[in-house]
Design a protein around this motif. Structure first.
Motif, PDB file in Angstrom:
ATOM      1  N   LEU A  66       0.837  -1.206   0.000  1.00 29.03           N
ATOM      2  CA  LEU A  66       0.000   0.000   0.000  1.00 29.03           C
ATOM      3  C   LEU A  66       0.869   1.252   0.000  1.00 29.03           C
ATOM      4  CD1 LEU A  66      -2.666  -1.158   2.624  1.00 29.03           C
ATOM      5  CD2 LEU A  66      -3.038  -0.861   0.175  1.00 29.03           C
ATOM      6  N   TYR A  69       2.783   1.434  -3.594  1.00 33.79           N
ATOM      7  CA  TYR A  69       1.935   1.615  -4.774  1.00 33.79           C
ATOM      8  C   TYR A  69       1.146   2.915  -4.692  1.00 33.79           C
ATOM      9  CZ  TYR A  69      -1.210   0.481  -8.607  1.00 33.79           C
ATOM     10  OH  TYR A  69      -1.909   0.505  -9.777  1.00 33.79           O
ATOM     11  N   PHE A  70       0.417   3.119  -3.580  1.00 32.21           N
ATOM     12  CA  PHE A  70      -0.426   4.312  -3.499  1.00 32.21           C
ATOM     13  C   PHE A  70       0.341   5.530  -3.010  1.00 32.21           C
ATOM     14  CE2 PHE A  70      -3.567   0.827  -3.090  1.00 32.21           C
ATOM     15  CZ  PHE A  70      -4.260   1.093  -4.258  1.00 32.21           C
ATOM     16  N   PRO A  74       2.321   7.660  -7.381  1.00 29.97           N
ATOM     17  CA  PRO A  74       2.064   8.920  -8.082  1.00 29.97           C
ATOM     18  C   PRO A  74       3.342   9.712  -8.387  1.00 29.97           C
ATOM     19  CG  PRO A  74       0.537   8.654  -6.267  1.00 29.97           C
ATOM     20  CD  PRO A  74       1.536   7.556  -6.141  1.00 29.97           C
ATOM     21  N   GLY A  81       4.377   3.124  -9.865  1.00 31.99           N
ATOM     22  CA  GLY A  81       3.020   3.264 -10.391  1.00 31.99           C
ATOM     23  C   GLY A  81       2.556   2.020 -11.130  1.00 31.99           C
ATOM     24  N   ILE A 162      -3.568  -4.044  -3.853  1.00 26.98           N
ATOM     25  CA  ILE A 162      -3.311  -2.872  -4.681  1.00 26.98           C
ATOM     26  C   ILE A 162      -4.135  -2.895  -5.963  1.00 26.98           C
ATOM     27  CG2 ILE A 162      -1.022  -2.403  -3.744  1.00 26.98           C
ATOM     28  CD1 ILE A 162       0.205  -3.646  -6.188  1.00 26.98           C
TER      29      ILE A 162
ATOM     30  N   ARG B 176      -6.665   2.608   6.578  1.00 29.17           N
ATOM     31  CA  ARG B 176      -7.599   2.815   5.473  1.00 29.17           C
ATOM     32  C   ARG B 176      -8.711   3.786   5.861  1.00 29.17           C
ATOM     33  NH1 ARG B 176      -8.739  -1.663   1.586  1.00 29.17           N
ATOM     34  NH2 ARG B 176     -10.748  -1.909   2.582  1.00 29.17           N
ATOM     35  N   ILE B 185      -1.129   9.878   2.245  1.00 27.73           N
ATOM     36  CA  ILE B 185      -0.949   8.434   2.092  1.00 27.73           C
ATOM     37  C   ILE B 185       0.376   7.948   2.687  1.00 27.73           C
ATOM     38  CG2 ILE B 185      -0.761   6.556   0.424  1.00 27.73           C
ATOM     39  CD1 ILE B 185      -2.548   8.198  -1.437  1.00 27.73           C
ATOM     40  N   TRP B 189       0.827   5.426   6.111  1.00 21.50           N
ATOM     41  CA  TRP B 189       1.382   4.055   6.052  1.00 21.50           C
ATOM     42  C   TRP B 189       2.722   3.961   6.751  1.00 21.50           C
ATOM     43  CZ3 TRP B 189      -2.357   1.186   5.957  1.00 21.50           C
ATOM     44  CH2 TRP B 189      -3.415   1.292   5.054  1.00 21.50           C
TER      45      TRP B 189
END
Lengths: 217, 224
Positions: A66, A69-70, A74, A81, A162, B176, B185, B189
């Motif tokens: 997480l 990727y997130f 970006p 990405g 993801i 989340r 984000i 995390w």
């Protein structure tokens, strides 16, 4: 949707599950093997390897997926990405931490005498490692590598979080909604995972034992 | 960047999430230890059908991902039995059953390093098989198994992150939930990752200390 259609949809996810696992496994070798030798033969910088192993032992793969990727995706669209890249990167580095421990055990198993013998006929330390140790280390690690491969097959299910990669787990969860079926997709995918993990771990172990006998270890 | 940590609601979610993660892991490894011990003994002394049944159980839980097992437990099992079962109960159960499959292997290995000689010694001083297991073999086997048990604890804790995807607010679920209103984000995390790392490293360190304190003197020679 009948059972056969669901089975076909799930089967189509198997190649992706396999490729995620295999690429991660290869990344794990590239990371784990040098780390294991550093940990055994270069004690001054061994703490870096220790820290690396601790980090990947202590953070869930799901959180790393997480985050990369997130979180980083970006900013690095062509690498993080990309779902496949991120999956192989995270699972591969995690596997590297495990494989480093497996090879370390194997290096100890092969024994110091072989290193000394290699160096006494004029090989440098790293040439002795490359030509004498590494071939034997793999023979010694077969059973550990078999379970590591099985672990990667299972870990590839985490990639569901993801999205973006239609591997086995993702397809099973999508069938839960599209086919409104909570029985078949999960039962079949569990069986498929067992089919994917079982034979390889079993045969690697058998092959390793035969090979060890053959070269007299 | 990390302002979200000051929000009392987010703090509550994180603390509750950590508690759920800790509870389910500790329950899982302890149920796994108990059941794993029984399975190991049954596998050593049982007859062929028992051994086959144990092998099938272990192969199922070790051969498929915990993620799939969790979905099977929470959705498939109630659907087949056609009854409502508390999801949390099912999740606790599946973590325990999964861990038992792994710990059976560790306990069996650990018992086998000391079993033959000491069983004979126990029988020769007039103890029964069960008494020898209970008073001689198991106390040592549990001490030998601590490092493997600690590894199992680490990997089970990491697996609990799947809970967030069957509707629980564990630590990942808290992350989340926070991200629904807050777009930080990376910081979110990173904080979640740091909490996992601290809890897992802290607990492993504690187990390492216990292992060193409780280690059977000279056990290294036996393990080779």
């Amino acid at each position: 949707m009948d059972v056969w259609q669901e089975l076909i949809i799930l089967l189509e996810g198997v190649p992706l599950t396999l490729s995620i696992s295999i690429v991660s496994f290869l990344i794990g070798i590239v990371v784990g093997l040098p780390f294991a030798f550093i940990r055994v033969y270069e004690k001054e910088i061994g703490f870096v390897v220790d820290a690396y192993e601790k980090i990947f032992r202590g953070i869930p793969e799901i959180v790393l997926l997480l985050l990369f990727y997130f979180g980083l995706g970006p900013y690095f669209p062509s690498t993080f990405g990309n779902a496949f890249f991120t999956a192989a990167f995270v699972l591969g580095l995690r596997s590297g931490a495990n494989q480093s421990q497996i090879y370390r055990g194997a290096i100890r198993g092969v024994g110091d005498e072989q290193m000394i013998a290699g160096m006494s006929i004029g090989l440098s330390k790293w040439r002795a490692i490359w030509h004498i140790m590494i071939p034997q280390v793999f023979t010694f690690s077969t059973s550990g590598l078999g379970s590591e491969y099985a672990l990667l097959i299972k870990d590839s299910a985490y990639v569901y979080v993801i999205g973006g990669l239609a591997e086995l787990m993702k397809r099973a969860i999508e069938l839960k909604y599209s086919a409104a079926d909570v029985v078949t997709p999960f039962v079949i995918s569990a069986l498929l995972y067992i089919l994917l993990t079982f034979p390889i771990a079993f045969w690697l172990d058998r092959w390793g034992n035969r090979r060890k006998k053959k070269i007299g270890l | 960047m990390f302002e979200f940590l000051l929000n009392p609601i987010y703090q509550m979610w994180i603390v509750q999430g950590l508690l759920l993660t800790v509870e389910i892991t500790l329950f899982g490894v302890l149920l796994g230890l108990g059941l794993g011990t029984l399975l190991a003994i049954a596998d050593i002394y049982g007859n062929r059908p028992i051994k086959v049944a144990i092998a099938v159980y272990v192969e199922f839980f070790r051969g498929s991902p915990l993620f799939v097992q969790l979905f099977l437990a929470v959705y498939t099992v109630p659907a087949i039995l056609n009854i409502q079962i508390d999801h949390l109960f099912l999740a606790f159960l599946v973590f325990g059953l999964n861990s038992a499959a792994y710990q059976k292997g560790y306990m069996k290995g650990s018992m086998e390093t000391i079993l033959d000689d000491q069983m004979q010694a126990g029988l020769s001083v007039g103890m029964s098989k069960i008494q020898t297991l209970r008073h001689v073999i198991l106390p040592q086997a549990y001490r030998i198994v601590i490092p493997s048990w600690t590894n199992e604890f680490c990997s089970l804790t990491k697996s609990t992150a799947t809970l967030a995807f069957v509707g629980f607010r564990d630590l990942v679920g808290a992350g989340r939930s926070i991200l629904i209103n807050n777009m930080q984000i990376i910081p979110v995390w990173l904080v979640i990752a740091a909490i996992y790392l601290a809890w897992i490293s802290g607990f492993s360190k504690l187990m390492d200390i216990i292992y060193e304190k409780k280690k059977i003197p000279g056990i290294e020679l036996l393990m080779q």
